[in-house]
Design an enzyme around this catalytic site. Structure first.
Site, mmCIF file in Angstrom:
data_model
loop_
_atom_site.group_PDB
_atom_site.id
_atom_site.type_symbol
_atom_site.label_atom_id
_atom_site.label_comp_id
_atom_site.label_asym_id
_atom_site.label_seq_id
_atom_site.Cartn_x
_atom_site.Cartn_y
_atom_site.Cartn_z
ATOM 1 N N ASN A 9 0.868 -1.176 0.000
ATOM 2 C CA ASN A 9 0.000 0.000 0.000
ATOM 3 C C ASN A 9 0.907 1.228 0.000
ATOM 4 O O ASN A 9 1.495 1.567 1.019
ATOM 5 C CB ASN A 9 -0.897 -0.016 1.246
ATOM 6 C CG ASN A 9 -1.715 1.251 1.370
ATOM 7 O OD1 ASN A 9 -1.774 2.066 0.447
ATOM 8 N ND2 ASN A 9 -2.358 1.428 2.512
ATOM 9 N N LYS A 11 0.083 4.281 -0.335
ATOM 10 C CA LYS A 11 -0.539 5.498 0.213
ATOM 11 C C LYS A 11 -0.294 6.664 -0.753
ATOM 12 O O LYS A 11 -0.285 6.446 -1.971
ATOM 13 C CB LYS A 11 -0.015 5.759 1.630
ATOM 14 C CG LYS A 11 -0.168 4.500 2.514
ATOM 15 C CD LYS A 11 0.058 4.731 3.976
ATOM 16 C CE LYS A 11 -0.141 3.410 4.731
ATOM 17 N NZ LYS A 11 -0.035 3.556 6.172
ATOM 18 N N HIS A 95 -9.472 1.448 5.008
ATOM 19 C CA HIS A 95 -8.185 1.649 5.685
ATOM 20 C C HIS A 95 -8.384 2.624 6.845
ATOM 21 O O HIS A 95 -9.175 3.566 6.741
ATOM 22 C CB HIS A 95 -7.146 2.184 4.699
ATOM 23 C CG HIS A 95 -5.768 2.160 5.261
ATOM 24 N ND1 HIS A 95 -5.315 3.130 6.128
ATOM 25 C CD2 HIS A 95 -4.765 1.274 5.119
ATOM 26 C CE1 HIS A 95 -4.076 2.823 6.488
ATOM 27 N NE2 HIS A 95 -3.716 1.712 5.888
ATOM 28 N N GLU A 97 -6.719 5.051 7.861
ATOM 29 C CA GLU A 97 -6.511 6.463 7.521
ATOM 30 C C GLU A 97 -7.760 7.052 6.872
ATOM 31 O O GLU A 97 -8.112 8.211 7.106
ATOM 32 C CB GLU A 97 -5.274 6.591 6.609
ATOM 33 C CG GLU A 97 -3.990 6.382 7.401
ATOM 34 C CD GLU A 97 -2.863 5.735 6.623
ATOM 35 O OE1 GLU A 97 -2.876 5.750 5.381
ATOM 36 O OE2 GLU A 97 -1.940 5.197 7.283
ATOM 37 N N GLU A 167 -5.290 -4.380 10.819
ATOM 38 C CA GLU A 167 -4.250 -3.362 10.968
ATOM 39 C C GLU A 167 -4.483 -2.580 12.259
ATOM 40 O O GLU A 167 -5.250 -1.605 12.260
ATOM 41 C CB GLU A 167 -4.280 -2.396 9.776
ATOM 42 C CG GLU A 167 -3.976 -3.053 8.454
ATOM 43 C CD GLU A 167 -3.404 -2.054 7.457
ATOM 44 O OE1 GLU A 167 -2.330 -2.350 6.913
ATOM 45 O OE2 GLU A 167 -3.992 -0.987 7.248
ATOM 46 N N GLY A 173 2.788 2.711 10.778
ATOM 47 C CA GLY A 173 3.748 3.798 10.603
ATOM 48 C C GLY A 173 4.506 4.163 11.865
ATOM 49 O O GLY A 173 5.166 5.199 11.924
ATOM 50 N N SER A 212 3.632 -1.777 10.385
ATOM 51 C CA SER A 212 5.091 -1.875 10.554
ATOM 52 C C SER A 212 5.643 -3.255 10.188
ATOM 53 O O SER A 212 6.554 -3.750 10.855
ATOM 54 C CB SER A 212 5.493 -1.472 11.977
ATOM 55 O OG SER A 212 5.127 -0.116 12.225
HETATM 56 P P1 13P Z 1 3.195 0.706 7.693
HETATM 57 O O1 13P Z 1 3.681 -0.599 7.101
HETATM 58 O O2 13P Z 1 3.932 1.893 7.167
HETATM 59 O O3 13P Z 1 3.083 0.642 9.170
HETATM 60 O O4 13P Z 1 1.688 0.899 7.126
HETATM 61 C C1 13P Z 1 0.778 -0.131 7.294
HETATM 62 C C2 13P Z 1 -0.442 0.184 6.509
HETATM 63 O O5 13P Z 1 -1.192 1.078 6.843
HETATM 64 C C3 13P Z 1 -0.703 -0.608 5.300
HETATM 65 O O6 13P Z 1 -1.985 -0.389 4.824
#
Ligand code: 13P
Length: 255
Positions: A9, A11, A95, A97, A167, A173, A212
């Site tokens: 992903n 983003k 997601h 976010e 997640e 992150g 992560s």
């Molecule tokens: P990270 O791997 O940067 O923690 O992000 C995870 C994520 O949100 C994947 O959709």
């Protein structure tokens, strides 16, 4: 036996040129047909170019979001049929976010997932608790309610095509990965709920862990019985790092 699914992903990272660069460097690592599904989810603007570069490769294209509407006066939105037209085989919905920053509710996620199925695209539906919810002992309650709400419109006969992503928001992150045991507990709980909802098909639904995931922790996570894949943010932006994640079975080596 569920086939592992490793998804990148990206983003809101990478211009078209940067995305093409990634693909050129990544594809040699996955040249031979492997026993895993590999998925790239670039931003909308790079879908077309990345899709063209992936043609004929074993790597599938995914979108990071979609409109629940088929078409119409929805400025700035992208319809499922438009994603299918670009060759998207998967799309991420719900997601954290999008839930936290753009108001995606379970009901809206459910409509998006249904719209994707109708367009022949497999949804990757994300769920996950915040740190505050975990510390309040509400993790399973939150996951259960997100799952029920977000999957409310999944056609039973298509359930096996669904991909679920657990997640935990506190692990995204932050470099703070859930331990394999902690992740497994959540995945096992989700599978029980999937079985209540879809019966035997629950054994075929892949549940990814996200938060992560890195080349050096992916193998331990994937060794858990109910962890069937990874949804990777930061570490997926680098072709060599993501290649090592894809090759988790061989300690990161592609041959
Ligand atoms: P990270 O791997 O940067 O923690 O992000 C995870 C994520 O949100 C994947 O959709």
């Amino acid at each position: 036996m569920r086939r592992a699914i490793l998804a990148a992903n990206w983003k809101m990272y990478k211009t078209t040129g940067e995305a093409e660069d990634f693909v050129a460097r990544f594809l040699p690592h996955v040249a031979r047909a492997d026993d895993v599904d590999v998925v790239l989810a670039p931003p909308f603007t790079a879908l077309d170019r990345v899709g063209r570069r992936l043609a004929g490769s074993p790597v599938a294209l995914a979108a990071q979001n979609v409109s629940p509407e088929a078409e119409g006066a929805f400025t700035g939105e992208v319809a499922p049929r438009m994603l299918a037209d670009l060759g998207c085989r998967y799309a991420i919905v719900g997601h954290s976010e999008r839930r936290a920053l753009f108001g995606d509710t379970d009901a809206r996620v459910a409509r998006k997932a249904a719209a994707l199925f109708a367009a022949g695209i497999r949804p990757i539906v994300c769920v996950g608790e915040t740190l505050e919810q975990r510390e309040a002992g509400r993790t399973l309650e939150v996951l259960g309610s997100q799952l029920a709400g977000s999957l409310a419109q999944v056609p039973a006969e298509r359930a096996a095509e669904l991909v679920l992503a657990y997640e935990p928001v506190w692990a995204i992150g932050t470099g703070r990965t859930a331990t394999p045991e902690l992740a497994q507990q959540a995945h096992a709980f989700l599978r029980v709920r999937l079985a209540e909802r879809f019966g035997a098909a629950a054994e075929r639904i892949r549940i990814q862990y996200g938060g992560s995931v890195k080349p050096d922790n992916v193998s331990a996570l994937m060794a858990q019985p109910d962890i069937d894949g990874a949804l990777v943010g930061g570490a997926s932006l680098d072709p060599e790092a993501f290649a090592r994640i894809v090759h988790f079975r061989t300690g990161g080596k592609s041959a």
